[in-house]
Design a protein around this motif. Sequence first.
Motif, PDB file in Angstrom:
ATOM      1  N   PRO A  84      77.790  98.830 -44.327  1.00 25.68           N
ATOM      2  CA  PRO A  84      78.112  97.629 -43.549  1.00 25.68           C
ATOM      3  C   PRO A  84      78.577  97.998 -42.133  1.00 25.68           C
ATOM      4  O   PRO A  84      79.076  99.096 -41.911  1.00 25.68           O
ATOM      5  CB  PRO A  84      79.254  96.973 -44.338  1.00 25.68           C
ATOM      6  N   ARG A  85      78.410  97.074 -41.226  1.00 24.09           N
ATOM      7  CA  ARG A  85      78.755  97.394 -39.845  1.00 24.09           C
ATOM      8  C   ARG A  85      80.248  97.705 -39.703  1.00 24.09           C
ATOM      9  O   ARG A  85      80.640  98.581 -38.944  1.00 24.09           O
ATOM     10  CB  ARG A  85      78.363  96.244 -38.911  1.00 24.09           C
ATOM     11  N   GLN A  86      81.046  96.992 -40.442  1.00 20.97           N
ATOM     12  CA  GLN A  86      82.491  97.219 -40.387  1.00 20.97           C
ATOM     13  C   GLN A  86      82.842  98.685 -40.636  1.00 20.97           C
ATOM     14  O   GLN A  86      83.618  99.287 -39.895  1.00 20.97           O
ATOM     15  CB  GLN A  86      83.175  96.331 -41.450  1.00 20.97           C
ATOM     16  N   ASP A  87      82.231  99.238 -41.681  1.00 22.22           N
ATOM     17  CA  ASP A  87      82.527 100.621 -42.048  1.00 22.22           C
ATOM     18  C   ASP A  87      82.125 101.601 -40.958  1.00 22.22           C
ATOM     19  O   ASP A  87      82.821 102.586 -40.704  1.00 22.22           O
ATOM     20  CB  ASP A  87      81.787 100.988 -43.340  1.00 22.22           C
ATOM     21  N   GLU A  88      80.997 101.302 -40.336  1.00 22.06           N
ATOM     22  CA  GLU A  88      80.534 102.189 -39.271  1.00 22.06           C
ATOM     23  C   GLU A  88      81.530 102.226 -38.119  1.00 22.06           C
ATOM     24  O   GLU A  88      81.859 103.275 -37.582  1.00 22.06           O
ATOM     25  CB  GLU A  88      79.173 101.717 -38.752  1.00 22.06           C
ATOM     26  N   GLN A  89      81.980 101.054 -37.763  1.00 17.73           N
ATOM     27  CA  GLN A  89      82.977 100.980 -36.684  1.00 17.73           C
ATOM     28  C   GLN A  89      84.238 101.755 -37.054  1.00 17.73           C
ATOM     29  O   GLN A  89      84.789 102.489 -36.245  1.00 17.73           O
ATOM     30  CB  GLN A  89      83.332  99.517 -36.399  1.00 17.73           C
ATOM     31  N   ASN A  90      84.651 101.573 -38.293  1.00 18.92           N
ATOM     32  CA  ASN A  90      85.845 102.287 -38.745  1.00 18.92           C
ATOM     33  C   ASN A  90      85.659 103.798 -38.643  1.00 18.92           C
ATOM     34  O   ASN A  90      86.567 104.516 -38.233  1.00 18.92           O
ATOM     35  CB  ASN A  90      86.161 101.914 -40.196  1.00 18.92           C
ATOM     36  N   LYS A  91      84.493 104.227 -39.033  1.00 20.02           N
ATOM     37  CA  LYS A  91      84.234 105.668 -38.967  1.00 20.02           C
ATOM     38  C   LYS A  91      84.339 106.170 -37.535  1.00 20.02           C
ATOM     39  O   LYS A  91      84.882 107.247 -37.283  1.00 20.02           O
ATOM     40  CB  LYS A  91      82.847 105.966 -39.529  1.00 20.02           C
TER      41      LYS A  91
END
Lengths: 199, 199
Positions: B2-9
């Motif tokens: 999900p995009r959220q996870d990518e940003q978090n990474k």
Amino acid sequence: MPRQDEQNKQIRDARSEQILQAAAQVFARRGMAAAKISDIAKEAGLSHGLVYHYFKSKEEIFTTLVKKASENSMDIIQQANQREGTPLQKLQWMTEQMIESIGSGEEVLLFLIMIQASTSDAVPEEVKETLKMSSPVEVTAPLIIAGQREGEIIQADPIQLTVTYYALIQGLAINKIQWQECPMPDPMMIINIFRKRGE
Amino acid sequence: MPRQDEQNKQIRDARSEQILQAAAQVFARRGMAAAKISDIAKEAGLSHGLVYHYFKSKEEIFTTLVKKASENSMDIIQQANQREGTPLQKLQWMTEQMIESIGSGEEVLLFLIMIQASTSDAVPEEVKETLKMSSPVEVTAPLIIAGQREGEIIQADPIQLTVTYYALIQGLAINKIQWQECPMPDPMMIINIFRKRGE
DNA sequence: GTCTATACGACGATAGAC
DNA sequence: GTCTATCGTCGTATAGAC
């Protein structure tokens, strides 16, 4: 002075020296901050309470050692200056003394402590001042300049030459502490940094 | 993902790098033992709690930096080995890289941390092992020996020559950290330690 | 993901017994 | 002069709120 007092003084002096020697070991190996009073006491073979009987604080022990070290190395430089011979010969003699002092492992501890004192933010400001007052670079640069005037030393920024020289000496000292048996270079090899080529 | 996870990474990676950079500053200036987590957090501009969110301990941060530093300097040596030219030319290129890296002040911090890691008893044993595995001296000595066979490097104990060389490089790095504007020597001057005279 | 509050241990330094 | 017992501080590391 009663005989009793004289004996006490002797004991005091001996203990004091004993603590300083032990402290030099510990400081050189672990650094000012990581050195523990208990380490020093153990190395000297006495209780940590007694250390405080002779020195006000850990800092005072460190400061004492730095002053001693500074005086030692200044001594060598001064002696070199007063010797007979050309500037390059004086530098060579000085280098021999330093290599000898590092190689023998006797004064390398003090050497290391000076380096720590001048490079780590963990040491008190007063100590750093002591070192700035008597900077080896300032005292040695004139010798280099004289050598350049006489044409036996290569033409390059004298400060740069001096810095490079001491960088090498310091680097050797650091190496020595970590690798006891590491081979020391021929002083002549070091001097070759300065010497003009093909003459 | 999900995009959220990518940003978090991305945030995680950025923070991690940010902490490592700040830590390099603090470790280089104060040493492993004297460096406080709060110093690192302040330098990085975040809370000390967050530092522990990204690293298990102070030791882990230090270890990470040492490994990084070790890989960096090994890279330079390997690259030098693979270049065209005589051994002396390879050494010269390597020296230019190192002087450049020290002079620019970019990687000098990592350099300093390596030195601390190898000289201070205050650092964990695991870290010291890392450094022994990939010792610059062992990798560079063959280059010196090759140069001696080809007659462009003076005849002297190759280990001794290598040790002296790195002592100088390390000494320069130490100097640089303490005296930001100190003049760096011409790489050619350093190479002159090796070069045969009068040819 | 980021912060503040806190537990816990280590070490510098002192006090007081011998 | 030397030791052991103890205090107080500081710093690492964790817990839990936001």
